[in-house]
Design an enzyme around this catalytic site. Structure first.
Site, PDB file in Angstrom:
ATOM      1  N   ASP A  60     -12.813  22.558   6.259  1.00 11.84           N
ATOM      2  CA  ASP A  60     -11.588  21.781   6.431  1.00 11.84           C
ATOM      3  C   ASP A  60     -11.060  22.121   7.821  1.00 11.84           C
ATOM      4  OD1 ASP A  60      -9.076  20.686   6.502  1.00 11.84           O
ATOM      5  OD2 ASP A  60      -8.575  21.234   4.440  1.00 11.84           O
ATOM      6  N   TYR A 153      -0.292   8.096  13.461  1.00  9.03           N
ATOM      7  CA  TYR A 153      -1.743   8.006  13.691  1.00  9.03           C
ATOM      8  C   TYR A 153      -1.996   7.691  15.164  1.00  9.03           C
ATOM      9  CZ  TYR A 153      -6.610   6.635  13.576  1.00  9.03           C
ATOM     10  OH  TYR A 153      -7.964   6.563  13.843  1.00  9.03           O
ATOM     11  N   VAL A 186     -13.473  -0.414  12.502  1.00 12.66           N
ATOM     12  CA  VAL A 186     -14.810  -0.088  11.996  1.00 12.66           C
ATOM     13  C   VAL A 186     -14.707  -0.022  10.476  1.00 12.66           C
ATOM     14  CG1 VAL A 186     -16.787   1.453  12.245  1.00 12.66           C
ATOM     15  CG2 VAL A 186     -14.957   1.521  13.967  1.00 12.66           C
TER      16      VAL A 186
HETATM   17  P1  NDP Z   1     -14.368   7.955   7.164  1.00 12.14           P
HETATM   18  O1  NDP Z   1     -13.179   8.126   6.280  1.00 12.14           O
HETATM   19  O2  NDP Z   1     -15.504   7.135   6.666  1.00 12.14           O
HETATM   20  O3  NDP Z   1     -14.917   9.375   7.636  1.00 12.14           O
HETATM   21  C1  NDP Z   1     -14.040  10.410   7.993  1.00 12.14           C
HETATM   22  C2  NDP Z   1     -14.808  11.711   7.984  1.00 12.14           C
HETATM   23  O4  NDP Z   1     -13.915  12.761   8.401  1.00 12.14           O
HETATM   24  C3  NDP Z   1     -15.344  12.079   6.625  1.00 12.14           C
HETATM   25  O5  NDP Z   1     -16.636  12.606   6.769  1.00 12.14           O
HETATM   26  C4  NDP Z   1     -14.395  13.153   6.147  1.00 12.14           C
HETATM   27  O6  NDP Z   1     -15.104  14.071   5.317  1.00 12.14           O
HETATM   28  C5  NDP Z   1     -14.015  13.820   7.461  1.00 12.14           C
HETATM   29  N1  NDP Z   1     -12.773  14.558   7.387  1.00 12.14           N
HETATM   30  C6  NDP Z   1     -11.527  14.077   7.128  1.00 12.14           C
HETATM   31  N2  NDP Z   1     -10.640  15.085   7.083  1.00 12.14           N
HETATM   32  C7  NDP Z   1     -11.341  16.221   7.317  1.00 12.14           C
HETATM   33  C8  NDP Z   1     -10.993  17.590   7.385  1.00 12.14           C
HETATM   34  N3  NDP Z   1      -9.731  18.008   7.203  1.00 12.14           N
HETATM   35  N4  NDP Z   1     -11.955  18.498   7.632  1.00 12.14           N
HETATM   36  C9  NDP Z   1     -13.239  18.102   7.819  1.00 12.14           C
HETATM   37  N5  NDP Z   1     -13.621  16.830   7.766  1.00 12.14           N
HETATM   38  C10 NDP Z   1     -12.691  15.904   7.511  1.00 12.14           C
HETATM   39  O7  NDP Z   1     -13.784   7.318   8.517  1.00 12.14           O
HETATM   40  P2  NDP Z   1     -14.449   6.975   9.925  1.00 12.14           P
HETATM   41  O8  NDP Z   1     -15.889   7.270   9.941  1.00 12.14           O
HETATM   42  O9  NDP Z   1     -14.007   5.621  10.271  1.00 12.14           O
HETATM   43  O10 NDP Z   1     -13.649   7.988  10.838  1.00 12.14           O
HETATM   44  C11 NDP Z   1     -14.270   8.877  11.753  1.00 12.14           C
HETATM   45  C12 NDP Z   1     -13.392   8.999  12.975  1.00 12.14           C
HETATM   46  O11 NDP Z   1     -13.305   7.744  13.630  1.00 12.14           O
HETATM   47  C13 NDP Z   1     -11.950   9.436  12.690  1.00 12.14           C
HETATM   48  O12 NDP Z   1     -11.555  10.361  13.682  1.00 12.14           O
HETATM   49  C14 NDP Z   1     -11.164   8.134  12.837  1.00 12.14           C
HETATM   50  O13 NDP Z   1      -9.836   8.361  13.208  1.00 12.14           O
HETATM   51  C15 NDP Z   1     -11.956   7.470  13.947  1.00 12.14           C
HETATM   52  N6  NDP Z   1     -11.798   6.021  14.095  1.00 12.14           N
HETATM   53  C16 NDP Z   1     -12.045   5.185  13.035  1.00 12.14           C
HETATM   54  C17 NDP Z   1     -11.892   3.822  13.198  1.00 12.14           C
HETATM   55  C18 NDP Z   1     -12.073   2.864  12.062  1.00 12.14           C
HETATM   56  O14 NDP Z   1     -11.612   1.702  12.179  1.00 12.14           O
HETATM   57  N7  NDP Z   1     -12.745   3.226  10.984  1.00 12.14           N
HETATM   58  C19 NDP Z   1     -11.556   3.245  14.503  1.00 12.14           C
HETATM   59  C20 NDP Z   1     -11.310   4.217  15.528  1.00 12.14           C
HETATM   60  C21 NDP Z   1     -11.463   5.557  15.330  1.00 12.14           C
HETATM   61  P3  NDP Z   1     -14.516  14.824   4.023  1.00 12.14           P
HETATM   62  O15 NDP Z   1     -13.556  13.896   3.355  1.00 12.14           O
HETATM   63  O16 NDP Z   1     -15.766  15.111   3.246  1.00 12.14           O
HETATM   64  O17 NDP Z   1     -13.889  16.057   4.583  1.00 12.14           O
HETATM   65  C1  8X3 Z   2      -8.688   3.220  13.572  1.00 12.04           C
HETATM   66  C2  8X3 Z   2      -8.476   1.821  13.992  1.00 12.04           C
HETATM   67  O1  8X3 Z   2      -6.768  -0.009  14.375  1.00 12.04           O
HETATM   68  O2  8X3 Z   2      -6.493   1.330  12.365  1.00 12.04           O
HETATM   69  O3  8X3 Z   2      -8.487   4.129  14.591  1.00 12.04           O
HETATM   70  O4  8X3 Z   2      -5.979   2.237  14.494  1.00 12.04           O
HETATM   71  S1  8X3 Z   2      -6.850   1.341  13.795  1.00 12.04           S
END
Ligand code: NDP
Ligand code: 8X3
Length: 255
Positions: A60, A153, A186
């Site tokens: 975590d 965020y 995404v």
């Molecule tokens: P997901 O929710 O699919 O994946 C998030 C990952 O982060 C999971 O593997 C989760 O694993 C892990 N995670 C969350 N909290 C913790 C923690 N406290 N410790 C360790 N691991 C953690 O989302 P995305 O793949 O979309 O997100 C990945 C990154 O991309 C993030 O930083 C997000 O902000 C960023 N992002 C996403 C966008 C989108 O539209 N999806 C756009 C722009 C940026 P677990 O729960 O097993 O800990």
């Molecule tokens: C994740 C994409 O548009 O929800 O970073 O901020 S948005």
């Protein structure tokens, strides 16, 4: 010996897609997230498919002591990381500032900002000592602009943007590259987490247009990671074709 990539948040979405792409490219993987069972299953699949070494750690990133302990207990060879992908992150809630849940705010800041810092603080000295490495921080369009109700965020991702620039300066003398990859929408578990398990509400976010998929972002990350030694991609903003900025989409109404 294969190069090593450390991916936080590898149990889902962009982190999971990165695990697949970097394994395909011959990297050994250090994978971290809280859901260790998922990581074990992912590791088994990847080892069978690509024959690379995979080490998983339940982590975590919000927990400073845990990050320190888990890192310090890793075998020395797993601490010699060539690429760190600071991907673990989340959004919680989508409320105007006056109605926000302060526990949600804590989780976002503790994960997206402090978690990224705690992990970097452990990994960067090893890169410094080896005079090389690459830190890839996952920012967001939310780190470039703000949108209604995105307040905390967006602030957390603006912090990632600023920290990427700051890390680049501090690590410059040690030949360590720093990249910020900032995607638009995404389709991953991201919105399910933001809306606390409300799958229908999460699905609506990606309805009427084609979003990015995790693999699109992972391939962009691989592009940045695979440039020649003298080239650094500082900043990579990656959007769905149907999204111009945080709030402007070309959506088709379906009945
Ligand atoms: P997901 O929710 O699919 O994946 C998030 C990952 O982060 C999971 O593997 C989760 O694993 C892990 N995670 C969350 N909290 C913790 C923690 N406290 N410790 C360790 N691991 C953690 O989302 P995305 O793949 O979309 O997100 C990945 C990154 O991309 C993030 O930083 C997000 O902000 C960023 N992002 C996403 C966008 C989108 O539209 N999806 C756009 C722009 C940026 P677990 O729960 O097993 O800990
Ligand atoms: C994740 C994409 O548009 O929800 O970073 O901020 S948005």
């Amino acid at each position: 010996m294969n190069k090593k990539v450390f991916i936080t948040g590898a149990s889902s979405g962009i982190g999971l897609a990165c695990a697949d792409v970097f394994a395909r490219e011959g990297y050994d993987l250090l994978l971290a997230s809280r859901r260790i069972d998922k990581l074990h299953a992912i590791a088994t699949d990847i080892q069978v498919q690509y024959g690379v070494q995979v080490q998983v750690i339940g982590l975590d990133v919000q927990d400073k002591q845990m990050v320190s302990k888990v890192w310090d207990e890793l075998p020395e060879s797993w601490r010699e990381i060539d690429i760190l992908i600071n991907n673990a992150g989340l959004s919680q809630g989508l409320e105007p500032i006056q109605d926000g849940d302060t526990d949600d705010w804590d989780r976002m800041i503790d994960t997206n900002v402090k978690g990224l810092l705690y992990v970097t603080r452990k990994v960067a000295p090893h890169m410094q000592a080896r005079n090389g490495g690459h830190i890839i921080n996952i920012g967001s369009i939310a780190g470039k602009e703000v949108y209604p109700n995105g307040n905390v965020y967006c602030a957390s991702k603006h912090a990632v943007d600023a920290l990427s620039k700051a890390m680049r300066i501090d690590l410059l003398p040690y030949n360590v590259k720093v990249t910020c990859v900032a995607p638009g929408a995404v389709e991953t578990e991201f919105s399910i987490v933001r809306f606390k398990g409300n799958v229908d509400k999460a699905k609506q976010v990606y309805t009427g247009f084609e979003p990015l998929y995790a693999i699109d972002v992972a391939e962009a990350i691989w592009f940045a990671a695979s440039r020649p030694a003298h080239v650094n991609v500082n900043d990579l903003l990656l959007m769905p074709t149907a999204q111009a900025n945080s709030t402007t989409f070309s959506k088709k109404i379906t009945t």
